[in-house]
Every structure is written in C-alpha cells, then in structure tokens.
Design a protein around this motif. Structure first.
Motif, PDB file in Angstrom:
ATOM      1  N   UNK A  41      48.213  24.173  55.858  1.00  0.00           N
ATOM      2  CA  UNK A  41      47.066  23.661  54.716  1.00  0.00           C
ATOM      3  C   UNK A  41      46.692  25.190  53.883  1.00  0.00           C
ATOM      4  N   UNK A  42      46.449  24.548  52.871  1.00  0.00           N
ATOM      5  CA  UNK A  42      46.136  25.853  51.892  1.00  0.00           C
ATOM      6  C   UNK A  42      45.042  25.268  50.644  1.00  0.00           C
ATOM      7  N   UNK A  43      44.303  26.113  50.247  1.00  0.00           N
ATOM      8  CA  UNK A  43      43.367  25.703  49.170  1.00  0.00           C
ATOM      9  C   UNK A  43      44.202  25.263  47.862  1.00  0.00           C
ATOM     10  N   UNK A  44      43.641  24.637  46.933  1.00  0.00           N
ATOM     11  CA  UNK A  44      44.634  23.960  45.912  1.00  0.00           C
ATOM     12  C   UNK A  44      44.383  24.797  44.766  1.00  0.00           C
ATOM     13  N   UNK A  45      43.840  26.073  44.842  1.00  0.00           N
ATOM     14  CA  UNK A  45      43.870  27.156  43.929  1.00  0.00           C
ATOM     15  C   UNK A  45      44.647  28.434  44.587  1.00  0.00           C
ATOM     16  N   UNK A  46      45.561  28.224  45.661  1.00  0.00           N
ATOM     17  CA  UNK A  46      46.060  29.227  46.330  1.00  0.00           C
ATOM     18  C   UNK A  46      46.779  30.297  45.336  1.00  0.00           C
ATOM     19  N   UNK A  47      47.438  29.843  44.275  1.00  0.00           N
ATOM     20  CA  UNK A  47      48.151  30.559  43.511  1.00  0.00           C
ATOM     21  C   UNK A  47      47.206  31.524  42.449  1.00  0.00           C
ATOM     22  N   UNK A  48      46.043  30.984  42.231  1.00  0.00           N
ATOM     23  CA  UNK A  48      45.085  31.737  41.467  1.00  0.00           C
ATOM     24  C   UNK A  48      44.578  32.989  42.440  1.00  0.00           C
ATOM     25  N   UNK A  49      44.191  32.300  43.595  1.00  0.00           N
ATOM     26  CA  UNK A  49      43.636  33.465  44.709  1.00  0.00           C
ATOM     27  C   UNK A  49      44.668  34.529  44.861  1.00  0.00           C
ATOM     28  N   UNK A  50      46.032  34.336  44.845  1.00  0.00           N
ATOM     29  CA  UNK A  50      46.910  35.415  45.220  1.00  0.00           C
ATOM     30  C   UNK A  50      47.080  36.401  43.821  1.00  0.00           C
ATOM     31  N   UNK A  51      47.167  35.524  42.795  1.00  0.00           N
ATOM     32  CA  UNK A  51      47.248  36.216  41.717  1.00  0.00           C
ATOM     33  C   UNK A  51      45.959  37.273  41.330  1.00  0.00           C
ATOM     34  N   UNK A  52      44.860  36.545  41.666  1.00  0.00           N
ATOM     35  CA  UNK A  52      43.557  37.427  41.624  1.00  0.00           C
ATOM     36  C   UNK A  52      43.687  38.786  42.256  1.00  0.00           C
ATOM     37  N   UNK A  86      43.898  42.401  40.327  1.00  0.00           N
ATOM     38  CA  UNK A  86      42.817  43.304  40.366  1.00  0.00           C
ATOM     39  C   UNK A  86      43.454  44.730  40.977  1.00  0.00           C
ATOM     40  N   UNK A  87      44.464  44.618  41.868  1.00  0.00           N
ATOM     41  CA  UNK A  87      45.146  45.725  42.456  1.00  0.00           C
ATOM     42  C   UNK A  87      46.020  46.720  41.251  1.00  0.00           C
ATOM     43  N   UNK A  88      46.696  45.731  40.332  1.00  0.00           N
ATOM     44  CA  UNK A  88      47.334  46.220  39.213  1.00  0.00           C
ATOM     45  C   UNK A  88      46.592  46.898  38.289  1.00  0.00           C
ATOM     46  N   UNK A  89      45.208  46.323  38.067  1.00  0.00           N
ATOM     47  CA  UNK A  89      44.459  46.883  37.109  1.00  0.00           C
ATOM     48  C   UNK A  89      43.364  47.612  37.532  1.00  0.00           C
ATOM     49  N   UNK A  90      43.760  48.508  38.635  1.00  0.00           N
ATOM     50  CA  UNK A  90      42.957  49.261  39.534  1.00  0.00           C
ATOM     51  C   UNK A  90      41.583  48.962  39.802  1.00  0.00           C
ATOM     52  N   UNK A  91      41.373  47.774  40.182  1.00  0.00           N
ATOM     53  CA  UNK A  91      39.900  47.289  40.457  1.00  0.00           C
ATOM     54  C   UNK A  91      39.955  47.074  41.847  1.00  0.00           C
ATOM     55  N   UNK A  92      40.905  47.290  42.502  1.00  0.00           N
ATOM     56  CA  UNK A  92      40.867  47.020  44.017  1.00  0.00           C
ATOM     57  C   UNK A  92      41.988  48.361  44.562  1.00  0.00           C
ATOM     58  N   UNK A  93      41.392  48.919  45.679  1.00  0.00           N
ATOM     59  CA  UNK A  93      42.438  50.123  46.201  1.00  0.00           C
ATOM     60  C   UNK A  93      43.191  49.197  47.100  1.00  0.00           C
ATOM     61  N   UNK A  94      44.256  49.938  47.697  1.00  0.00           N
ATOM     62  CA  UNK A  94      45.174  49.502  48.602  1.00  0.00           C
ATOM     63  C   UNK A  94      44.487  48.803  49.873  1.00  0.00           C
ATOM     64  N   UNK A  95      43.453  49.670  50.291  1.00  0.00           N
ATOM     65  CA  UNK A  95      42.629  49.257  51.288  1.00  0.00           C
ATOM     66  C   UNK A  95      41.878  47.999  51.199  1.00  0.00           C
ATOM     67  N   UNK A  96      41.412  47.653  50.092  1.00  0.00           N
ATOM     68  CA  UNK A  96      40.616  46.649  49.719  1.00  0.00           C
ATOM     69  C   UNK A  96      41.610  45.518  49.623  1.00  0.00           C
ATOM     70  N   UNK A  97      42.938  45.653  48.751  1.00  0.00           N
ATOM     71  CA  UNK A  97      43.935  44.536  48.663  1.00  0.00           C
ATOM     72  C   UNK A  97      44.463  44.136  50.249  1.00  0.00           C
TER      73      UNK A  97
END
Length: 217
Positions: A168-179, A183-194
């Motif tokens: 089972x998966x949420x219907x917005x699974x792609x958007x969640x993973x993309x987000x 956010x990591x790519x744009x330096x908004x999340x650290x490795x630990x947070x990711x």
C-alpha cells in the motif's frame, strides 16, 4: 530562481556583518551628544534598528539572531559552511546549509504481502536525478527540468514497483519522494534529516501495508 553566489562559513559571514555595521554619530544619540558637550568623548557606537550597542560583537549577535535572512542557519556553529544565493523572484539573499555530498544511496526495507517477506528498495539521490530501484530489474528515475518541473522516465513510475508487491502507498508517493530529494538537493535538508524523513515515510507505508485487511487486493 536561485543563483548560487558562494560558499561561506558562519564565522566569515559574521565578520562581514561586523564590517557592514553602522556607527552612531553623536547627534544621533542624545546621551552621547550630551556627554560630548561636557568634554567627555565616548566615540562612535554600532547601532542596528536604532538600537545602540556597547560592542561590535553584541551588534553582530543581535543582527544574526534577529534578521530573517539568517533564520535557516542560526542554529549552526561558526565553523559550519552555508550556501549564499540570490533569489531574483524575491530580490533578496538567502542562505542554506552547504552539502558537499553529491550522491547518497539509501536502502529501505519494505514488507511485501505478495511474498510475505521483506524486500529492499534502493533510493539513490544525486544532484541531477533521483533513482529508485528494487531487487529485480525495475528502476525508475526522476529528473529536474530547466522549467523546474520534475519528470519520471516512466508514467507509472514507482507506483508499479509497489503494486507488483502488493504494498500500500499514498497516492502522492511520487511527490513525497521528490520532495525529499529536492529539499536535499537545494540544501534545505541535511543528510541526517533526509535519512530520518525517508525512514519515517517507509515506516508509515509498512504500517499501512501490514494492517491491510485480507479482502483488499
């Protein structure tokens, strides 16, 4: 659109704040002007937002902790590096945590109702793309276009990977993973947070899957 300017440490940033401090002339500070009238010279004092400070360090600390431009990096220590960028939409500078890791591979374990066992799905986060692959030959990639739009190499994308295992998966699974990736790519999340947030997402999916009633295909 963010245009990257440079990488700088918090300490260097604070030194620049100090260099750019304004200093009060006697006529701007009535108490200083009055003292000077009696022959006592206190010198110019740094001031920010019409507040006078006894030392430069106090003025720098106040600026760094109150200016909204620094709100995302205030908790970092002086040796930490940050990315300074210019946001031409907002016409302002912005800062984000510097991440010198250009590739992160995170393996996640999912419960598969089909096999009644655990399977491993690999998430590869890179600057140019996100890649999700399972233990078979399935692999899906997501890329960021110049327009800012994210595009997967397959229309069904990672949903197919979950469906073939009965997960089972949420219907917005792609958007969640993309987000998470963006956010990591744009330096908004650290490795630990990711890693922490990806773990939480997988735990949520596993919890839904394991509690799925038997009559639901």
């Amino acid at each position: 659109m963010l245009d990257e300017i440079r990488t700088i440490t918090i300490k260097e940033l604070k030194e620049e704040i100090k260099e750019n401090l304004e200093y009060a002339h006697p006529e701007k500070n009535e108490s200083v002007a009055a003292a000077n009238a009696f022959g006592v010279h206190y010198g110019f004092k740094p001031y920010v937002n019409d507040i006078f400070f006894a030392t430069e360090d106090e003025a720098v600390a106040y600026t760094f902790n109150t200016e909204t431009i620094y709100q995302n990096i205030k908790e970092l220590n002086d040796s930490a590096k940050v990315i300074e960028s210019y946001d031409d939409t907002e016409d302002t500078l912005c800062y984000a945590i510097f991440n010198d890791i250009d590739k992160i591979a995170l393996k996640q374990v999912f419960f598969s109702p089909k096999s009644q066992n655990e399977i491993t799905i690999k998430f590869l986060f890179e600057e140019e793309q996100l890649c999700v692959s399972d233990e078979s030959s399935l692999m899906f990639t997501c890329k960021l276009m110049d327009s800012g739009e994210t595009v997967w190499n397959e229309e069904e994308s990672i949903e197919l990977m979950f469906e073939k295992e009965g997960i089972l998966y949420p219907e917005n699974i792609r958007k969640l993973v993309e987000g998470l990736w963006l956010s990591w790519r744009n330096y908004e999340r650290t490795l630990e947070e990711l890693e922490k947030d990806l773990n939480a997402l997988v735990a949520w999916i596993n919890a839904m899957t394991k509690t799925k009633p038997n009559f639901i295909e």
